[in-house]
Design a protein around this motif. Sequence first.
Motif, PDB file in Angstrom:
ATOM      1  N   ARG A   3       0.840  -1.205   0.000  1.00  0.00           N
ATOM      2  CA  ARG A   3       0.000   0.000   0.000  1.00  0.00           C
ATOM      3  C   ARG A   3       0.871   1.250   0.000  1.00  0.00           C
ATOM      4  NH1 ARG A   3      -2.122   4.108  -0.753  1.00  0.00           N
ATOM      5  NH2 ARG A   3      -3.745   5.104   0.442  1.00  0.00           N
ATOM      6  N   LEU A   4       1.898   1.277   0.828  1.00  0.00           N
ATOM      7  CA  LEU A   4       2.750   2.464   0.884  1.00  0.00           C
ATOM      8  C   LEU A   4       3.561   2.612  -0.396  1.00  0.00           C
ATOM      9  CD1 LEU A   4       2.983   4.711   2.906  1.00  0.00           C
ATOM     10  CD2 LEU A   4       5.026   3.614   3.815  1.00  0.00           C
ATOM     11  N   ALA A   5       4.011   1.510  -0.968  1.00  0.00           N
ATOM     12  CA  ALA A   5       4.739   1.572  -2.241  1.00  0.00           C
ATOM     13  C   ALA A   5       3.841   2.118  -3.346  1.00  0.00           C
ATOM     14  CB  ALA A   5       5.281   0.193  -2.616  1.00  0.00           C
ATOM     15  N   GLU A   6       2.577   1.727  -3.369  1.00  0.00           N
ATOM     16  CA  GLU A   6       1.643   2.256  -4.372  1.00  0.00           C
ATOM     17  C   GLU A   6       1.500   3.769  -4.232  1.00  0.00           C
ATOM     18  OE1 GLU A   6      -1.973   0.075  -3.755  1.00  0.00           O
ATOM     19  OE2 GLU A   6      -1.133  -1.776  -4.605  1.00  0.00           O
ATOM     20  N   PHE A   7       1.404   4.251  -2.994  1.00  0.00           N
ATOM     21  CA  PHE A   7       1.302   5.690  -2.769  1.00  0.00           C
ATOM     22  C   PHE A   7       2.545   6.411  -3.296  1.00  0.00           C
ATOM     23  CE2 PHE A   7       2.474   9.412  -0.360  1.00  0.00           C
ATOM     24  CZ  PHE A   7       1.362  10.217  -0.555  1.00  0.00           C
ATOM     25  N   TRP A   8       3.723   5.925  -2.915  1.00  0.00           N
ATOM     26  CA  TRP A   8       4.963   6.606  -3.323  1.00  0.00           C
ATOM     27  C   TRP A   8       5.234   6.462  -4.817  1.00  0.00           C
ATOM     28  CZ3 TRP A   8       6.982  10.511  -1.104  1.00  0.00           C
ATOM     29  CH2 TRP A   8       6.725  10.723   0.252  1.00  0.00           C
ATOM     30  N   ALA A   9       4.774   5.386  -5.431  1.00  0.00           N
ATOM     31  CA  ALA A   9       4.890   5.273  -6.890  1.00  0.00           C
ATOM     32  C   ALA A   9       4.102   6.403  -7.545  1.00  0.00           C
ATOM     33  CB  ALA A   9       4.396   3.912  -7.365  1.00  0.00           C
ATOM     34  N   LEU A  10       2.911   6.681  -7.041  1.00  0.00           N
ATOM     35  CA  LEU A  10       2.095   7.778  -7.555  1.00  0.00           C
ATOM     36  C   LEU A  10       2.761   9.126  -7.274  1.00  0.00           C
ATOM     37  CD1 LEU A  10      -0.631   8.845  -8.723  1.00  0.00           C
ATOM     38  CD2 LEU A  10      -1.434   8.901  -6.344  1.00  0.00           C
ATOM     39  N   ALA A  11       3.251   9.314  -6.062  1.00  0.00           N
ATOM     40  CA  ALA A  11       3.840  10.599  -5.672  1.00  0.00           C
ATOM     41  C   ALA A  11       5.097  10.928  -6.473  1.00  0.00           C
ATOM     42  CB  ALA A  11       4.168  10.586  -4.171  1.00  0.00           C
ATOM     43  N   LEU A  12       5.891   9.912  -6.792  1.00  0.00           N
ATOM     44  CA  LEU A  12       7.199  10.139  -7.417  1.00  0.00           C
ATOM     45  C   LEU A  12       7.260   9.751  -8.891  1.00  0.00           C
ATOM     46  CD1 LEU A  12       9.430   8.766  -4.517  1.00  0.00           C
ATOM     47  CD2 LEU A  12       8.860  11.166  -5.009  1.00  0.00           C
ATOM     48  N   GLY A  13       6.216   9.128  -9.412  1.00  0.00           N
ATOM     49  CA  GLY A  13       6.269   8.649 -10.793  1.00  0.00           C
ATOM     50  C   GLY A  13       7.165   7.427 -10.937  1.00  0.00           C
ATOM     51  N   TYR A  14       7.305   6.663  -9.856  1.00  0.00           N
ATOM     52  CA  TYR A  14       8.129   5.464  -9.854  1.00  0.00           C
ATOM     53  C   TYR A  14       7.299   4.257 -10.290  1.00  0.00           C
ATOM     54  CZ  TYR A  14      12.481   7.061  -7.614  1.00  0.00           C
ATOM     55  OH  TYR A  14      13.693   7.632  -7.337  1.00  0.00           O
ATOM     56  N   ALA A  15       7.967   3.140 -10.486  1.00  0.00           N
ATOM     57  CA  ALA A  15       7.321   1.886 -10.861  1.00  0.00           C
ATOM     58  C   ALA A  15       7.895   0.761 -10.001  1.00  0.00           C
ATOM     59  CB  ALA A  15       7.569   1.590 -12.341  1.00  0.00           C
ATOM     60  N   GLU A  16       7.183  -0.362  -9.982  1.00  0.00           N
ATOM     61  CA  GLU A  16       7.693  -1.520  -9.247  1.00  0.00           C
ATOM     62  C   GLU A  16       9.061  -1.897  -9.809  1.00  0.00           C
ATOM     63  OE1 GLU A  16       6.397  -6.020  -7.905  1.00  0.00           O
ATOM     64  OE2 GLU A  16       5.090  -4.872  -9.218  1.00  0.00           O
ATOM     65  N   ARG A  17      10.012  -2.130  -8.913  1.00  0.00           N
ATOM     66  CA  ARG A  17      11.358  -2.489  -9.343  1.00  0.00           C
ATOM     67  C   ARG A  17      11.362  -3.923  -9.853  1.00  0.00           C
ATOM     68  NH1 ARG A  17      15.249  -1.562  -4.786  1.00  0.00           N
ATOM     69  NH2 ARG A  17      15.377  -3.785  -4.440  1.00  0.00           N
ATOM     70  N   PRO A  18      11.947  -4.151 -11.021  1.00  0.00           N
ATOM     71  CA  PRO A  18      12.021  -5.520 -11.539  1.00  0.00           C
ATOM     72  C   PRO A  18      12.855  -6.420 -10.630  1.00  0.00           C
ATOM     73  CG  PRO A  18      12.782  -3.907 -13.179  1.00  0.00           C
ATOM     74  CD  PRO A  18      12.581  -3.176 -11.894  1.00  0.00           C
ATOM     75  N   ALA A  19      12.615  -7.693 -10.728  1.00  0.00           N
ATOM     76  CA  ALA A  19      13.414  -8.667  -9.974  1.00  0.00           C
ATOM     77  C   ALA A  19      14.881  -8.522 -10.373  1.00  0.00           C
ATOM     78  CB  ALA A  19      12.921 -10.077 -10.260  1.00  0.00           C
ATOM     79  N   PRO A  20      15.797  -8.855  -9.469  1.00  0.00           N
ATOM     80  CA  PRO A  20      17.226  -8.767  -9.793  1.00  0.00           C
ATOM     81  C   PRO A  20      17.582  -9.566 -11.046  1.00  0.00           C
ATOM     82  CG  PRO A  20      16.916  -9.119  -7.445  1.00  0.00           C
ATOM     83  CD  PRO A  20      15.565  -9.277  -8.090  1.00  0.00           C
ATOM     84  N   SER A  21      18.615  -9.128 -11.707  1.00  0.00           N
ATOM     85  CA  SER A  21      19.089  -9.762 -12.938  1.00  0.00           C
ATOM     86  C   SER A  21      19.280 -11.261 -12.741  1.00  0.00           C
ATOM     87  CB  SER A  21      20.401  -9.105 -13.356  1.00  0.00           C
ATOM     88  OG  SER A  21      20.881  -9.678 -14.544  1.00  0.00           O
ATOM     89  N   GLY A  22      18.803 -12.037 -13.706  1.00  0.00           N
ATOM     90  CA  GLY A  22      18.938 -13.480 -13.645  1.00  0.00           C
ATOM     91  C   GLY A  22      17.742 -14.178 -13.033  1.00  0.00           C
ATOM     92  N   PHE A  23      16.740 -13.395 -12.562  1.00  0.00           N
ATOM     93  CA  PHE A  23      15.553 -13.969 -11.939  1.00  0.00           C
ATOM     94  C   PHE A  23      14.314 -13.468 -12.667  1.00  0.00           C
ATOM     95  CE2 PHE A  23      18.842 -14.035  -8.752  1.00  0.00           C
ATOM     96  CZ  PHE A  23      18.730 -15.302  -8.216  1.00  0.00           C
ATOM     97  N   GLY A  24      13.366 -14.366 -12.912  1.00  0.00           N
ATOM     98  CA  GLY A  24      12.142 -14.007 -13.623  1.00  0.00           C
ATOM     99  C   GLY A  24      11.121 -13.294 -12.760  1.00  0.00           C
ATOM    100  N   SER A  25      11.271 -13.396 -11.434  1.00  0.00           N
ATOM    101  CA  SER A  25      10.318 -12.754 -10.524  1.00  0.00           C
ATOM    102  C   SER A  25      10.985 -12.582  -9.162  1.00  0.00           C
ATOM    103  CB  SER A  25       9.066 -13.615 -10.369  1.00  0.00           C
ATOM    104  OG  SER A  25       9.389 -14.811  -9.681  1.00  0.00           O
ATOM    105  N   TRP A  26      10.373 -11.750  -8.327  1.00  0.00           N
ATOM    106  CA  TRP A  26      10.862 -11.611  -6.953  1.00  0.00           C
ATOM    107  C   TRP A  26      10.674 -12.930  -6.208  1.00  0.00           C
ATOM    108  CZ3 TRP A  26      13.976  -8.212  -4.903  1.00  0.00           C
ATOM    109  CH2 TRP A  26      14.112  -6.966  -5.500  1.00  0.00           C
ATOM    110  N   GLU A  27       9.575 -13.635  -6.487  1.00  0.00           N
ATOM    111  CA  GLU A  27       9.328 -14.907  -5.812  1.00  0.00           C
ATOM    112  C   GLU A  27      10.455 -15.905  -6.091  1.00  0.00           C
ATOM    113  OE1 GLU A  27       7.063 -13.157  -7.525  1.00  0.00           O
ATOM    114  OE2 GLU A  27       5.745 -12.586  -5.860  1.00  0.00           O
ATOM    115  N   GLU A  28      10.934 -15.911  -7.337  1.00  0.00           N
ATOM    116  CA  GLU A  28      12.054 -16.778  -7.701  1.00  0.00           C
ATOM    117  C   GLU A  28      13.309 -16.372  -6.923  1.00  0.00           C
ATOM    118  OE1 GLU A  28      14.722 -17.668 -11.661  1.00  0.00           O
ATOM    119  OE2 GLU A  28      12.628 -17.074 -11.964  1.00  0.00           O
ATOM    120  N   TRP A  29      13.541 -15.071  -6.805  1.00  0.00           N
ATOM    121  CA  TRP A  29      14.703 -14.575  -6.062  1.00  0.00           C
ATOM    122  C   TRP A  29      14.576 -14.943  -4.589  1.00  0.00           C
ATOM    123  CZ3 TRP A  29      15.920 -11.351  -2.023  1.00  0.00           C
ATOM    124  CH2 TRP A  29      17.235 -10.896  -1.948  1.00  0.00           C
TER     125      TRP A  29
END
Length: 145
Positions: free
Chosen positions: A16-42
């Motif tokens: 919820r807080l990340a959604e708010f700050w994404a709106l406030a700053l024009g940010y987006a969800e950070r992709p999973a680290p290189s070499g991983f298809g998702s955060w869950e995989e990482w």
Amino acid sequence: MATAWSLTIDCARPRRLAEFWALALGYAERPAPSGFGSWEEWFSRHGVPEEEWDDGAYLADPDGLGTNLSFLRVPESKVVKNRLHLDVQVGGGRETPWEVRWPRVAEAVERLTAAGATVVREETLQGRPDHMVMADPEGNEFCLV
């Protein structure tokens, strides 16, 4: 050469807080680290228990210029005023003429209060509004300039 850094915000509801700050700053969800298809995989690869996979949220500047943000669930709530806060330069900062800057700040106040922020106070300089002190949905103070 400067040292790379990121900002971590302790909170009760990371997504919820990340959604708010994404709106406030024009940010987006950070992709999973290189070499991983998702955060869950990482998370799985690094032994993070599945029940903790929703304990964080991660944002990045889509242009790759700004600092990465992490939001991590903690058990304690916010108690006192922040000793560090963000000045979100939605109006262009004080280098921008007031007549251009202030309507942008006012629009951002409306947009962010609709998303769960609260107005703490309006600060004035030389008899006219200068910046707004706000609080995000969990009470963390920030300014709109």
